[in-house]
Design a protein around this motif. Structure first.
Motif, PDB file in Angstrom:
ATOM      1  N   LYS A 379       0.844  -1.193   0.000  1.00  9.46           N
ATOM      2  CA  LYS A 379       0.000   0.000   0.000  1.00  9.46           C
ATOM      3  C   LYS A 379       0.876   1.238   0.000  1.00  9.46           C
ATOM      4  O   LYS A 379       1.919   1.280   0.654  1.00  9.46           O
ATOM      5  N   ASN A 380       0.401   2.240  -0.734  1.00  2.00           N
ATOM      6  CA  ASN A 380       1.093   3.518  -0.823  1.00  2.00           C
ATOM      7  C   ASN A 380       0.157   4.607  -0.317  1.00  2.00           C
ATOM      8  O   ASN A 380      -0.859   4.903  -0.950  1.00  2.00           O
ATOM      9  N   TYR A 381       0.488   5.182   0.833  1.00  2.30           N
ATOM     10  CA  TYR A 381      -0.271   6.312   1.383  1.00  2.30           C
ATOM     11  C   TYR A 381       0.381   7.583   0.854  1.00  2.30           C
ATOM     12  O   TYR A 381       1.417   8.021   1.356  1.00  2.30           O
ATOM     13  N   ARG A 382      -0.228   8.177  -0.142  1.00  3.20           N
ATOM     14  CA  ARG A 382       0.405   9.272  -0.869  1.00  3.20           C
ATOM     15  C   ARG A 382       0.543  10.540  -0.026  1.00  3.20           C
ATOM     16  O   ARG A 382       1.419  11.363  -0.289  1.00  3.20           O
ATOM     17  N   PHE A 383      -0.318  10.721   0.965  1.00  5.10           N
ATOM     18  CA  PHE A 383      -0.204  11.855   1.876  1.00  5.10           C
ATOM     19  C   PHE A 383       0.108  11.408   3.302  1.00  5.10           C
ATOM     20  O   PHE A 383      -0.064  12.163   4.246  1.00  5.10           O
ATOM     21  N   GLY A 384       0.577  10.171   3.445  1.00  8.75           N
ATOM     22  CA  GLY A 384       0.872   9.662   4.771  1.00  8.75           C
ATOM     23  C   GLY A 384      -0.400   9.281   5.516  1.00  8.75           C
ATOM     24  O   GLY A 384      -1.523   9.445   5.031  1.00  8.75           O
ATOM     25  N   THR A 385      -0.242   8.760   6.699  1.00 10.64           N
ATOM     26  CA  THR A 385      -1.376   8.370   7.527  1.00 10.64           C
ATOM     27  C   THR A 385      -0.903   8.220   8.962  1.00 10.64           C
ATOM     28  O   THR A 385       0.289   8.011   9.236  1.00 10.64           O
ATOM     29  N   GLN A 386      -1.864   8.352   9.873  1.00 11.25           N
ATOM     30  CA  GLN A 386      -1.540   8.168  11.275  1.00 11.25           C
ATOM     31  C   GLN A 386      -1.428   6.693  11.648  1.00 11.25           C
ATOM     32  O   GLN A 386      -0.680   6.328  12.545  1.00 11.25           O
ATOM     33  N   LYS A 387      -2.159   5.841  10.922  1.00 10.95           N
ATOM     34  CA  LYS A 387      -2.166   4.409  11.235  1.00 10.95           C
ATOM     35  C   LYS A 387      -2.128   3.623   9.939  1.00 10.95           C
ATOM     36  O   LYS A 387      -2.970   3.811   9.061  1.00 10.95           O
ATOM     37  N   VAL A 388      -1.166   2.765   9.822  1.00 11.01           N
ATOM     38  CA  VAL A 388      -1.029   1.924   8.637  1.00 11.01           C
ATOM     39  C   VAL A 388      -1.931   0.704   8.789  1.00 11.01           C
ATOM     40  O   VAL A 388      -1.822  -0.043   9.769  1.00 11.01           O
ATOM     41  N   GLU A 389      -2.814   0.517   7.824  1.00 14.59           N
ATOM     42  CA  GLU A 389      -3.711  -0.647   7.808  1.00 14.59           C
ATOM     43  C   GLU A 389      -3.426  -1.437   6.538  1.00 14.59           C
ATOM     44  O   GLU A 389      -3.946  -1.143   5.472  1.00 14.59           O
ATOM     45  N   ASN A 390      -2.562  -2.409   6.691  1.00 15.67           N
ATOM     46  CA  ASN A 390      -2.164  -3.245   5.554  1.00 15.67           C
ATOM     47  C   ASN A 390      -2.046  -4.694   6.009  1.00 15.67           C
ATOM     48  O   ASN A 390      -0.942  -5.228   6.141  1.00 15.67           O
ATOM     49  N   PRO A 391      -3.177  -5.343   6.255  1.00 15.29           N
ATOM     50  CA  PRO A 391      -3.112  -6.741   6.695  1.00 15.29           C
ATOM     51  C   PRO A 391      -2.750  -7.662   5.542  1.00 15.29           C
ATOM     52  O   PRO A 391      -2.792  -7.279   4.371  1.00 15.29           O
ATOM     53  N   LEU A 392      -2.381  -8.889   5.880  1.00 14.58           N
ATOM     54  CA  LEU A 392      -2.089  -9.890   4.862  1.00 14.58           C
ATOM     55  C   LEU A 392      -3.383 -10.312   4.192  1.00 14.58           C
ATOM     56  O   LEU A 392      -4.236 -10.946   4.803  1.00 14.58           O
ATOM     57  N   LEU A 393      -3.555  -9.941   2.927  1.00 11.21           N
ATOM     58  CA  LEU A 393      -4.719 -10.399   2.180  1.00 11.21           C
ATOM     59  C   LEU A 393      -4.543 -11.879   1.860  1.00 11.21           C
ATOM     60  O   LEU A 393      -3.427 -12.394   1.754  1.00 11.21           O
ATOM     61  N   SER A 394      -5.650 -12.579   1.689  1.00 11.91           N
ATOM     62  CA  SER A 394      -5.616 -14.034   1.480  1.00 11.91           C
ATOM     63  C   SER A 394      -4.740 -14.668   2.557  1.00 11.91           C
ATOM     64  O   SER A 394      -3.812 -15.427   2.283  1.00 11.91           O
ATOM     65  N   GLU A 395      -5.050 -14.308   3.804  1.00 12.55           N
ATOM     66  CA  GLU A 395      -4.181 -14.684   4.918  1.00 12.55           C
ATOM     67  C   GLU A 395      -3.966 -16.191   4.980  1.00 12.55           C
ATOM     68  O   GLU A 395      -2.874 -16.667   5.266  1.00 12.55           O
ATOM     69  N   LYS A 396      -5.012 -16.960   4.685  1.00  9.48           N
ATOM     70  CA  LYS A 396      -4.874 -18.414   4.744  1.00  9.48           C
ATOM     71  C   LYS A 396      -3.902 -18.905   3.692  1.00  9.48           C
ATOM     72  O   LYS A 396      -3.041 -19.746   3.967  1.00  9.48           O
ATOM     73  N   ALA A 397      -3.999 -18.369   2.463  1.00  9.64           N
ATOM     74  CA  ALA A 397      -3.096 -18.810   1.405  1.00  9.64           C
ATOM     75  C   ALA A 397      -1.654 -18.457   1.737  1.00  9.64           C
ATOM     76  O   ALA A 397      -0.743 -19.274   1.562  1.00  9.64           O
ATOM     77  N   LEU A 398      -1.409 -17.252   2.243  1.00  8.11           N
ATOM     78  CA  LEU A 398      -0.048 -16.866   2.575  1.00  8.11           C
ATOM     79  C   LEU A 398       0.475 -17.639   3.780  1.00  8.11           C
ATOM     80  O   LEU A 398       1.660 -17.979   3.846  1.00  8.11           O
ATOM     81  N   ALA A 399      -0.419 -17.908   4.743  1.00  8.88           N
ATOM     82  CA  ALA A 399       0.004 -18.740   5.867  1.00  8.88           C
ATOM     83  C   ALA A 399       0.307 -20.163   5.408  1.00  8.88           C
ATOM     84  O   ALA A 399       1.286 -20.773   5.851  1.00  8.88           O
ATOM     85  N   ASP A 400      -0.520 -20.698   4.503  1.00  8.39           N
ATOM     86  CA  ASP A 400      -0.254 -22.033   3.955  1.00  8.39           C
ATOM     87  C   ASP A 400       1.047 -22.050   3.159  1.00  8.39           C
ATOM     88  O   ASP A 400       1.785 -23.050   3.179  1.00  8.39           O
ATOM     89  N   LEU A 401       1.325 -20.957   2.467  1.00 14.92           N
ATOM     90  CA  LEU A 401       2.577 -20.871   1.722  1.00 14.92           C
ATOM     91  C   LEU A 401       3.773 -20.951   2.669  1.00 14.92           C
ATOM     92  O   LEU A 401       4.740 -21.690   2.425  1.00 14.92           O
ATOM     93  N   GLU A 402       3.704 -20.210   3.759  1.00 13.13           N
ATOM     94  CA  GLU A 402       4.795 -20.249   4.740  1.00 13.13           C
ATOM     95  C   GLU A 402       4.915 -21.631   5.369  1.00 13.13           C
ATOM     96  O   GLU A 402       6.020 -22.166   5.510  1.00 13.13           O
ATOM     97  N   GLN A 403       3.772 -22.232   5.732  1.00 15.44           N
ATOM     98  CA  GLN A 403       3.806 -23.546   6.363  1.00 15.44           C
ATOM     99  C   GLN A 403       4.321 -24.609   5.399  1.00 15.44           C
ATOM    100  O   GLN A 403       5.070 -25.517   5.794  1.00 15.44           O
ATOM    101  N   THR A 404       3.967 -24.496   4.133  1.00 16.50           N
ATOM    102  CA  THR A 404       4.449 -25.454   3.135  1.00 16.50           C
ATOM    103  C   THR A 404       5.962 -25.374   2.989  1.00 16.50           C
ATOM    104  O   THR A 404       6.649 -26.402   2.882  1.00 16.50           O
ATOM    105  N   HIS A 405       6.506 -24.165   2.985  1.00 14.78           N
ATOM    106  CA  HIS A 405       7.954 -24.023   2.888  1.00 14.78           C
ATOM    107  C   HIS A 405       8.642 -24.597   4.118  1.00 14.78           C
ATOM    108  O   HIS A 405       9.709 -25.231   4.002  1.00 14.78           O
TER     109      HIS A 405
END
Length: 1103
Positions: A379-405
């Motif tokens: 994510k690119n906050y072009r004017f900045g932000t007080q709180k960054v909200e960038n969770p892992l999308l497709s969290e299950k797939a990315l977690a499965d990717l890490e677990q598979t490795h």
């Protein structure tokens, strides 16, 4: 009371001052005079009379005096909430008579309709003015060069504020035209609609789907656009040198950078230079950040953060003024966040950051490699932000990717230890295996010593792989290592997946495929992904399919990379449709294809041959060495036939038509055909081999002579060869440029590419300056013709959009690269293996290979995979998957379009689903097949039209058929086009259908004419009458023949008197027969006449 008296006194004083100011304004106009040594009476300007309201056509009387020649002007200046000081009216004139008595001049104001009138049909724009200023000025003509002739630099000036009327009180603008009733009604219904600007966020999702970075110079190109909202864009421009920006990046590292430094994300400006930010990773895991300062200098710093391996890390990179911060946040598999680590640095000057200048690259770029791992959401906050909200999308797939490795690391460690144990110890019997104490007592009373490194828990967890390793101990003991184990295991699984012709991927086979994927075999990963997408042996699970697709691509495998590029191009199987991501994968394969071209003589490469299994003509082109066709070709070549020698040399050199590659024999035939000095193409082919030394000893002299001779005889490619020879060998760039231009103008893709290289490197002797625009167009033309290197170069320019006049077009770049990647020699080799397996009856193995190729988007493989699925599993729907996928290709084959069209037509006819929608889809597919040159598509469209189905507008537009044409006209037009594609000498379905339609059309025209209808009925009646008479005649003839036989039997017993008496009925019957003959003749004649007239009439209608 005192307070009230004080207020009243204040009001009185204010009123007195206001009236005094008005008197001064009336007696002395609001004007000013610059110090010129002249009095106010000599040079002045004021309004003698001016309107108070904003009215179009109102007259202003300007009273002025000049001491010498002067220029005067009247202006109307408007200020709105968006802009201020906009001049909407200006009138100028000159006075060249000095010391003239003060004079007055009327000026008629012509104002904007949006400012002076109410909104109506012709005046739709409304200008909301905050201030309307009427002003006049005076300047001497001889001072124009110094002071100018504008209001602010004038000698004397005056002004007055005009009051604007509300929109409802403004007069209507006199109309000079009359709108139509429908247009005026539409205006009345929509005039009060309030148009709102669309919501435009200042946060950009630069990446929302995982991207594989293979550690090479390829990545995702993103180009940010200016804000549409003027306020946001103004704010962005104001913060270019006072930046406040946050960039949040998720990364997953598999290995450290092995080439010094690698890129996480970098920004390239319009001059192809790195600008803010450039975030790199060192071989020790440290992050280096380079920024451009407002002074124009580039500075960098090394953070004190080291990125760990095999875990998801979020990097939050923030810029504020001259301060840069980098925050690292690890994420565990459950989605929680670990401890945060912060690193900051203060630059001496503010940072220059213009995010719309140039483009961003996620991962590797043209001049810098990327990381080896994966990118998550960015994510690119072009004017900045007080709180960054960038969770892992497709969290299950990315977690499965890490677990598979992590699981794969465990499996590889255990397997390496197993192989090492085999190397260090004698061969272990199969019965002597590691197991728990109580299991050992089942067979013996003593515990077996465990010689393997696999623990009991590991044996249970990976039992399938453990059993396979134990059964293969003898082979493993003989020297097979981990890098070869994956290939051996994959071949074993593929052979065991098929029981005869039935596909049975058991859970054990799936486990072995997963282990094979861990050992680094990308085809196993791709096959696992396909099984999860299609539900073959495992439940449909798109996220698991994504995991194995990513794992296969991280090995930099061509098929796996093309698979991801194809999925992102089409947006199928849960993949995000993103041409920028697709370009990141296809550009990698494009560069590999360019390298593979120089190694085409390797045994693992063959040309891609488009042979469809359901096409007998295609299968007939397969002529291996044992076939009669090849033997006859060899016989003709031995006999001295030049064309046969050329053809035989090429199929042996490239390994075409099912023939094994034989470079030595091919060179021999190339030489025989070339040394006859008759065919320029043969001489060119052999000359290239001589110049490059491919399969023959290099001979530059003979090669150059053959190139010259071939060029003189008209070989275009020989012209390019001569250019290459002068460029590389003789260093004569002027002559080389001449040959390249001649070759390019005659359609040589190599000539176009070489011209582009000359323009981009500045080696053109006539114009040594670099000309990237000219180079791009040469690259693009060569890429369209199929040149691999040119496609790579043209694709880069299209993806970045960095050239003036060349818009960013990632879709076109992907299409160009996909076409050249599909001709990669390794894909052709796998395609040949699949064909050979099919011809040898090993349909299961052939299906696996075709499925892997089909997942890359290769149309012929999709067709063949669908065909084999239909043969092996006719009751399943697997074949529809690839028939359907083939229809989404850029240039699909007509067979896939027709098959899917029939599928939707049958579903619509059977009442399943929305019938009109399904028929419309069928018509759309049939029309695409027709545009591809299929007569069957046109015939099917004609059938749909005859059934009364209305074509969608898109189909009518594609076929150039008027939607208002009659049914007969549409059907006849489609069948005539169909007939044009077919063989005119044979009777075809289209010709019969067209004849039927035309006869029906002629009959309907005849029935509308009374005379022609009467002729038709008369013809029918005459034919029926003739048939009846002929029938009666035949019956009477049969009766006469039987009566004659009876008379002959009784003739001796009849007296002469009786004979005389019997002659009377016999004569009457004779006369009746003669009348019947005459009637039948007349009936047949009349029927013939009527039928001839009817046929003539029908023929006239048909013609």
């Amino acid at each position: 009371m005192k307070v009230s008296h004080i207020k009243q006194c204040g009001y009185a004083i204010a009123a007195l001052l206001l009236s005094l100011g008005q008197c001064m304004t009336h007696s002395t106009p609001t004007s000013s005079l610059l110090t010129t040594g002249e009095g106010l009476d000599d040079n002045f300007i004021e309004f003698d009379s001016a309107p108070d309201l904003v009215l179009d056509g109102s007259v202003v009387n300007v009273f002025y005096g000049c001491s010498r020649a002067c220029e005067l002007g009247v202006e109307v200046v408007v200020s709105t909430p968006i802009r201020s000081g906009v001049t909407t009216f200006r009138k100028r004139w000159t006075n060249r008579r000095p010391f003239q008595a003060p004079t007055s001049r009327p000026v008629r104001l012509r104002l904007l309709p949006a400012l002076a009138y109410r909104r109506d049909f012709f005046n739709r724009h409304f200008l909301e003015a905050q201030e309307v200023l009427l002003r006049a000025w005076l300047s001497h003509l001889d001072d124009c060069s110094e002071t100018g002739t504008h209001y602010n630099s004038s000698l004397a000036r005056t002004w007055k504020v005009l009051r604007t009327l509300p929109a409802s009180e403004r007069p209507a603008r006199p109309s000079t035209a009359c709108p139509s009733w429908s247009a005026e009604l539409t205006w009345l219904l929509t005039r009060d609609r309030v148009h709102q600007c669309p919501h435009e966020p200042d946060t950009v999702d630069m990446l929302t789907f995982p991207f594989v970075s293979t550690g090479e110079r390829f990545g995702v190109v993103r180009k940010l656009q200016p804000f549409l909202n003027r306020d946001l864009e103004r704010a962005r421009l104001q913060t270019v040198n006072h930046t406040r920006n946050i960039l949040s990046v998720w990364v997953y590292l598999l290995e450290r950078c092995d080439k010094g430094m690698c890129s996480i994300i970098h920004h390239v400006d319009g001059h192809t230079k790195y600008t803010s930010p450039l975030i790199q990773l060192t071989d020790t895991g440290d992050v280096i950040i380079q920024m451009r300062l407002a002074t124009g200098e580039d500075e960098a710093f090394k953070s004190n953060l080291a990125l760990p391996l095999r875990t998801w890390i979020r990097l939050d990179f923030s810029v504020e003024g001259s301060k840069v911060s980098l925050e690292m946040t690890p994420a565990d598999v459950s989605g929680g966040h670990g401890g945060k680590t912060l690193s900051t640095f203060q630059f001496q000057d503010n940072i220059h950051y213009n995010d719309t200048d140039g483009y961003f690259v996620i991962g590797g770029g043209k001049h810098i490699p990327g990381i080896f791992g994966y990118f998550g959401p960015i994510k690119n906050y072009r004017f900045g932000t007080q709180k960054v909200e960038n969770p892992l999308l497709s969290e299950k797939a990315l977690a499965d990717l890490e677990q598979t490795h992590l699981t794969c690391e465990e499996i590889k460690e255990q397997t390496v230890a197993f192989l090492q144990a085999l190397t260090d110890s004698p061969l272990i019997p199969k019965s002597d295996r590691c197991h728990a104490r109580y299991l050992g007592r089942w067979d013996t009373l003593e515990q077996t010593t465990c010689r393997h490194t696999w623990s009991w828990e590991a044996q249970i967890k990976h039992s399938t792989l453990f059993r396979f390793l134990q059964t293969q101990q003898e082979n493993l003991y003989q020297g097979i290592r981990t890098k070869h184990l994956g290939r051996e295991l994959y071949d074993f699984v593929v052979s065991e997946m098929f029981d005869g012709l039935q596909i049975q991927p058991s859970p054990a086979m799936v486990d072995l495929l997963k282990a094979c994927s861990c050992f680094g075999h990308p085809r196993a990963s791709l096959l696992l992904a396909t099984m999860h997408f299609a539900g073959l042996g495992v439940p449909v699970d798109q996220q698991q399919g994504h995991v194995y697709s990513l794992i296969g691509a991280v090995a930099d495998d061509r098929l796996a990379l093309m698979h991801l590029g194809y999925k992102h191009t089409q947006g199928t199987d849960g993949f995000l449709k993103d041409f920028d991501m697709a370009y990141g994968y296809y550009s990698n394969v494009g560069v590999q294809s360019a390298i593979d071209q120089g190694k085409i003589l390797e045994n693992q490469q063959l040309p891609t041959e488009l042979i469809r299994l359901n096409n007998e003509d295609d299968l007939g082109r397969v002529t291996p060495e044992t076939s009669d066709q090849f033997q006859f070709l060899h016989y003709q070549a031995e006999s001295g036939d030049l064309e046969s020698q050329k053809h035989l040399a090429r199929i042996l050199f490239w390994g075409q038509n099912g023939v094994s590659k034989d470079v030595v024999s091919a060179v021999r035939w190339f030489k025989k055909s070339a040394m006859q000095m008759k065919d320029p193409s043969a001489m060119y082919d052999y000359s290239i081999l001589l110049v490059k030394g491919q399969g023959v000893e290099r001979n530059l002299t003979l090669g150059f002579q053959l190139l010259q001779k071939a060029a003189e005889m008209g070989s275009v490619q020989a012209l390019n060869g001569l250019g290459w020879y002068h460029c590389v060998k003789l260093k004569d760039h002027k002559t080389a440029m001449k040959y390249f231009e001649q070759a390019a103008h005659n359609g040589s893709d190599n000539g176009m590419y070489n011209l582009g290289v000359y323009y981009i490197t500045g080696k053109n002797p006539d114009d040594p300056a670099k000309n990237e625009t000219a180079a791009f167009w040469h690259f693009l033309n060569a890429a369209v013709a199929g040149h691999v290197d040119a496609a790579v170069e043209a694709g880069w320019y299209l993806s970045t959009g960095r050239l003036a006049g060349v818009a960013q077009d990632a879709r076109r770049a992907v299409i160009i690269l996909k076409q050249v990647c599909e001709r990669n020699g390794h894909l052709g080799f796998l395609l040949r293996e699949a064909l050979q397996d099919y011809l040898q009856g090993m349909w299961g193995e052939a299906l696996v290979k075709y499925v892997l190729l089909a997942e890359t988007g290769l149309g012929v493989a999709q067709n063949n995979a669908a065909h084999l699925w239909g043969e092996l599993e006719p009751g399943m729907d697997y074949h529809w998957r690839y028939h359907n996928h083939s229809t989404f290709n850029e240039a699909p084959h007509a067979s896939g379009l027709l098959t899917m069209g029939d599928y939707y037509y049958r579903r619509g006819s059977s009442g399943v689903g929305d019938r009109p929608s399904l028929v419309s889809q069928a018509a759309s597919l049939y029309s695409r097949a027709a545009l591809a040159g299929s007569p069957q598509g046109l015939f099917n469209l004609a059938v749909l039209a005859e059934e009364g189905h209305v074509f969608p507008r898109s189909v009518s537009a594609q076929l150039d058929v008027s939607p208002h044409a009659g049914l007969d006209a549409v059907v006849e037009e489609l069948l005539q086009r169909c007939l044009a594609f077919e063989d005119e000498d044979n009777v075809t379905p289209c010709s019969l259908a067209l004849l039927r339609v035309q006869i029906g059309k002629a009959w309907r025209k005849m029935t509308q004419n009374f005379a022609q209808l009467t002729l038709a009925y008369a013809s029918l009646g005459s034919v029926i009458s003739a048939l009846l008479i002929l029938l009666i005649h035949c019956l009477l003839g049969a009766v006469d023949r039987s009566g004659t036989q009876g008379d002959a039997a009784r003739r001796e017993h009849v007296s002469s008197r009786a004979v005389t008496a019997a002659r009377v009925p016999w004569l009457s019957r004779l006369r009746a027969k003669q009348r019947l003959h005459r009637a039948s003749d007349w009936a047949v004649t009349a029927a013939g006449v009527f039928l001839c007239a009817l046929c003539l009439t029908v023929s006239c209608h048909l013609l």
